[in-house]
Design a protein around this motif. Structure first.
Motif: not given
Length: 218
Positions: A157, A169, A175, A181, A193
């Motif tokens: 992340i 996830v 991400v 999200i 992402i």
């Protein structure tokens, strides 16, 4: 005190050293401290070697060196790429080395959470209640993880991302910085992402989602 090596001489490897140093500064019991005996990297750049030496850390060698010589039995993965993390961790685990995690003291971690080995949580991260962080999840600075969320193994992340509550996830998903999200969504395995994307619906495995709202190729 636990002897460890940090795998990765690049930017996130050095950020991981920051987390370890901050952790050690607030340890009351000596046995809780982490002693970095050196850095492991198969192909470190000259500039990163110099940056590490300026902080009094040395690159000991690559993965073969680590496996053959065992300067420490525990390792921390200071690598940003989820897929590369997975490849390295699986090899080191087969060789009997042990994953070590570390949480920055300036991260906020709520109650009733599950944190598996190898997790790194950086400064300013906010992790709510009943969150599960599987093996080798990385939560970068100022990211927010909402309640009842599950981040599967090797997920990364990036800074400033916001994962709302009750989100799943999948493994080896990245991400991007500043991405959002929304609540209750499912993101599959091996997704990317994009930075600043806003995910408003479930993302199938293997997709790259970008934009506001986030879209991906069908």
């Amino acid at each position: 005190m636990t002897d460890i090596v940090v795998v990765g001489a690049g930017g996130f490897g050095r950020e991981t050293l920051d987390v370890i140093e901050a952790h050690n500064r607030v340890c009351i019991r000596p046995e809780d401290r982490l002693n970095v005996v050196g850095i492991i990297d198969d192909n470190p750049s000259t500039i990163n070697i110099d940056r590490l030496r300026s902080r009094h850390y040395e690159v000991l060698g690559g993965l073969d060196f680590l496996i053959a010589n065992r300067p420490a039995e525990a390792y921390v993965l200071g690598i940003g790429s989820p897929r590369v993390k997975k490849q390295i961790a699986e090899r080191l685990d087969r060789e009997g080395l042990h994953a070590q995690g570390v949480i920055h003291p300036q991260a906020v971690v709520g109650s009733d959470n599950i944190v598996e080995p190898g997790v790194i949580v950086c400064s300013g991260a906010q992790i709510s209640t009943n969150v599960q962080l599987d093996r080798h999840v990385h939560v970068n600075p100022n990211a927010t993880i909402g309640h009842d969320t599950h981040l599967a193994e090797f997920t990364s992340i990036n800074p400033g991302a916001i994962i709302s509550g009750e989100v799943y996830v999948g493994p080896t998903t990245l991400v991007g910085a500043g991405a959002v999200i929304l609540q209750g969504l499912f993101v599959g395995t091996g997704c990317t992402i994009g930075a600043s994307a806003c995910v408003t619906k479930d993302v199938p495995s293997g997709k790259t989602a970008v934009g506001i709202p986030a879209r991906w190729a069908t």
